[in-house]
Design a protein around this motif. Structure first.
Motif, mmCIF file in Angstrom:
data_model
loop_
_atom_site.group_PDB
_atom_site.id
_atom_site.type_symbol
_atom_site.label_atom_id
_atom_site.label_comp_id
_atom_site.label_asym_id
_atom_site.label_seq_id
_atom_site.Cartn_x
_atom_site.Cartn_y
_atom_site.Cartn_z
ATOM 1 N N UNK A 149 15.174 37.282 -35.050
ATOM 2 C CA UNK A 149 15.333 38.240 -35.249
ATOM 3 C C UNK A 149 15.127 38.254 -36.701
ATOM 4 N N UNK A 150 14.099 37.020 -36.656
ATOM 5 C CA UNK A 150 13.998 37.098 -38.129
ATOM 6 C C UNK A 150 13.041 37.411 -39.230
ATOM 7 N N UNK A 151 11.665 37.219 -37.729
ATOM 8 C CA UNK A 151 10.150 37.292 -38.008
ATOM 9 C C UNK A 151 10.545 39.050 -38.979
ATOM 10 N N UNK A 152 10.958 39.595 -38.176
ATOM 11 C CA UNK A 152 10.691 40.894 -39.150
ATOM 12 C C UNK A 152 12.163 42.475 -38.529
ATOM 13 N N UNK A 153 12.445 43.412 -38.971
ATOM 14 C CA UNK A 153 13.379 43.626 -38.077
ATOM 15 C C UNK A 153 13.829 45.678 -38.826
ATOM 16 N N UNK A 154 12.179 45.669 -39.038
ATOM 17 C CA UNK A 154 12.119 47.125 -39.546
ATOM 18 C C UNK A 154 11.317 48.151 -38.566
ATOM 19 N N UNK A 155 11.202 49.058 -38.167
ATOM 20 C CA UNK A 155 10.546 49.825 -37.712
ATOM 21 C C UNK A 155 10.711 49.303 -36.068
ATOM 22 N N UNK A 156 11.890 49.203 -35.558
ATOM 23 C CA UNK A 156 11.810 48.069 -34.011
ATOM 24 C C UNK A 156 12.610 48.777 -32.934
ATOM 25 N N UNK A 157 12.905 50.099 -33.152
ATOM 26 C CA UNK A 157 13.184 51.088 -31.827
ATOM 27 C C UNK A 157 13.129 50.520 -30.717
ATOM 28 N N UNK A 158 11.761 50.419 -30.093
ATOM 29 C CA UNK A 158 11.252 49.825 -29.304
ATOM 30 C C UNK A 158 11.495 48.612 -28.882
ATOM 31 N N UNK A 159 11.911 48.036 -30.224
ATOM 32 C CA UNK A 159 12.846 46.715 -28.987
ATOM 33 C C UNK A 159 13.768 47.049 -28.509
ATOM 34 N N UNK A 164 17.738 43.104 -54.064
ATOM 35 C CA UNK A 164 17.564 44.746 -52.968
ATOM 36 C C UNK A 164 16.656 44.407 -52.354
ATOM 37 N N UNK A 165 16.017 43.420 -52.227
ATOM 38 C CA UNK A 165 15.023 43.121 -50.786
ATOM 39 C C UNK A 165 16.202 42.289 -49.461
ATOM 40 N N UNK A 205 17.428 43.864 -46.174
ATOM 41 C CA UNK A 205 16.180 43.240 -44.979
ATOM 42 C C UNK A 205 17.844 42.743 -44.016
ATOM 43 N N UNK A 206 19.228 42.116 -44.187
ATOM 44 C CA UNK A 206 20.494 42.556 -44.062
ATOM 45 C C UNK A 206 20.611 43.894 -43.182
ATOM 46 N N UNK A 207 20.360 45.060 -44.016
ATOM 47 C CA UNK A 207 20.726 46.510 -43.400
ATOM 48 C C UNK A 207 20.384 46.609 -42.309
ATOM 49 N N UNK A 208 18.820 46.070 -42.242
ATOM 50 C CA UNK A 208 17.914 46.544 -40.737
ATOM 51 C C UNK A 208 18.138 45.651 -39.598
ATOM 52 N N UNK A 209 18.424 44.448 -40.476
ATOM 53 C CA UNK A 209 19.397 43.027 -39.215
ATOM 54 C C UNK A 209 19.903 43.427 -38.788
ATOM 55 N N UNK A 210 21.129 43.948 -39.372
ATOM 56 C CA UNK A 210 22.133 44.211 -38.305
ATOM 57 C C UNK A 210 22.226 45.733 -37.559
ATOM 58 N N UNK A 211 21.598 46.445 -38.005
ATOM 59 C CA UNK A 211 21.227 47.936 -36.833
ATOM 60 C C UNK A 211 20.551 47.340 -36.142
ATOM 61 N N UNK A 212 19.447 46.854 -36.075
ATOM 62 C CA UNK A 212 18.405 46.251 -35.069
ATOM 63 C C UNK A 212 19.222 45.709 -33.389
ATOM 64 N N UNK A 219 23.509 33.607 -39.018
ATOM 65 C CA UNK A 219 22.349 33.578 -38.996
ATOM 66 C C UNK A 219 22.200 33.701 -40.628
ATOM 67 N N UNK A 220 22.708 35.098 -40.655
ATOM 68 C CA UNK A 220 21.780 35.412 -43.094
ATOM 69 C C UNK A 220 23.197 34.822 -43.667
ATOM 70 N N UNK A 221 23.974 34.679 -42.774
ATOM 71 C CA UNK A 221 24.995 33.509 -43.721
ATOM 72 C C UNK A 221 25.889 35.305 -44.697
ATOM 73 N N UNK A 222 26.476 36.074 -43.922
ATOM 74 C CA UNK A 222 26.742 37.647 -44.442
ATOM 75 C C UNK A 222 27.480 37.711 -43.404
ATOM 76 N N UNK A 223 28.221 37.154 -43.951
ATOM 77 C CA UNK A 223 30.616 37.992 -42.691
ATOM 78 C C UNK A 223 30.740 39.381 -42.892
ATOM 79 N N UNK A 224 30.707 39.519 -41.860
ATOM 80 C CA UNK A 224 30.911 40.933 -41.567
ATOM 81 C C UNK A 224 31.349 41.494 -40.193
#
Length: 280
Positions: free
Chosen positions: A122-132, A173-174, A178-185, A202-207
């Protein structure tokens, strides 16, 4: 005698053995303090991108030996490949004793389904990927293929492999976007496919957070890393916990393991054995 904490499952990721940033001693302390039935290594355990045969400290070797010892003692070790250890993807599907190598894993835990993968697809792009998400289970396979093909092309062009998660770390900020979009998709795709839990790294962001859409909900879990956050995911008594080494130290201890004869050549030999068994 120190009593180890018994767990159904322990998940760690993004250890990056073989790099200066890896905190192998802390991870070794954690592994010595638990007794899981399953140990899931969710990608980027060994950093092949930065691997240098002249730099692999003994604490790093001790981590590998500890994992091997755990497998030998009956722990099921599931190695899920990541982007930094993607060299192991050629051995996906290989099982040696209690150690298996896979690209993703689906588990049923007390009647609930868990979907586990590293997350670099999911690293290439996680924006506007509802189609996925609408593509269902084929969506992940397609994105995984696109990601690998993209990096293959970059290498052919003489450029470095692409990792957006690394590039955004310097910009808060960026990075948060990115993390928010990553989690959403990831969560939306898990919900579309009926998974109760979706587990990545992958994103080193425990949650650990419940994600909801009109189609349902899933529990999003990210195991974090052993570079900065020192976190793991633990499953016991039908529930998940996000373990923080710096906050949740439960009598951590070190075992003085003798690895005087364990050197880089032994690590290379072990990888060679896996390759030979795969060929046969």
């Amino acid at each position: 005698m120190v009593i180890k904490r018994k767990l159904e499952i322990a998940v760690i990721s993004d250890v990056h053995l073989g790099t200066n940033s890896c905190k192998a001693k802390k991870l070794l302390s954690y592994l010595n303090n638990i007794e899981p039935k399953k140990l899931i290594l969710n990608g980027d355990i060994i950093d092949a991108w930065q691997f240098n045969e002249h730099y692999f400290p003994k604490p790093h070797l001790k981590v590998i030996k500890k994992i091997m010892d755990m497998a030998a003692s009956g722990v099921e070790v599931i190695y899920i490949t990541g982007n930094h250890d993607e060299i192991l993807r050629k051995f996906s599907g290989t099982t040696i004793g209690n150690i298996s190598i896979v690209d993703k894993k689906i588990l049923t835990l007390d009647g609930k389904k868990a979907w586990i993968f590293h997350g670099d697809a999911f690293d290439i792009s996680t924006k506007n990927m509802k189609w996925l998400a609408k593509l269902g289970r084929y969506g992940y396979r397609l994105l995984f293929f696109i990601n690998r093909s993209f990096n293959w092309l970059l290498l052919k062009l003489g450029k470095e492999k692409y990792s957006k998660s690394q590039k955004i770390k310097g910009d808060t900020k960026i990075g948060m976007k990115f993390i928010k979009n990553f989690e959403k998709v990831i969560s939306n795709l898990a919900i579309e496919n009926g998974y109760d839990y979706v587990i990545c790294g992958h994103i080193h962001h425990p949650k650990m957070e419940i994600k909801e859409t009109k189609r349902g909900q899933t529990l999003y879990l990210n195991s974090g890393d052993w570079i900065e956050h020192f976190t793991a995911l633990e499953y016991q008594f039908k529930r998940w916990k996000l373990y923080h080494y710096n906050k949740d130290k439960l009598a951590p201890f070190y075992i003085d393991e003798d690895i005087k004869d364990l050197e880089i050549k032994d690590l290379i030999a072990a990888i060679t054995i896996i390759k030979q068994r795969k060929e046969f």
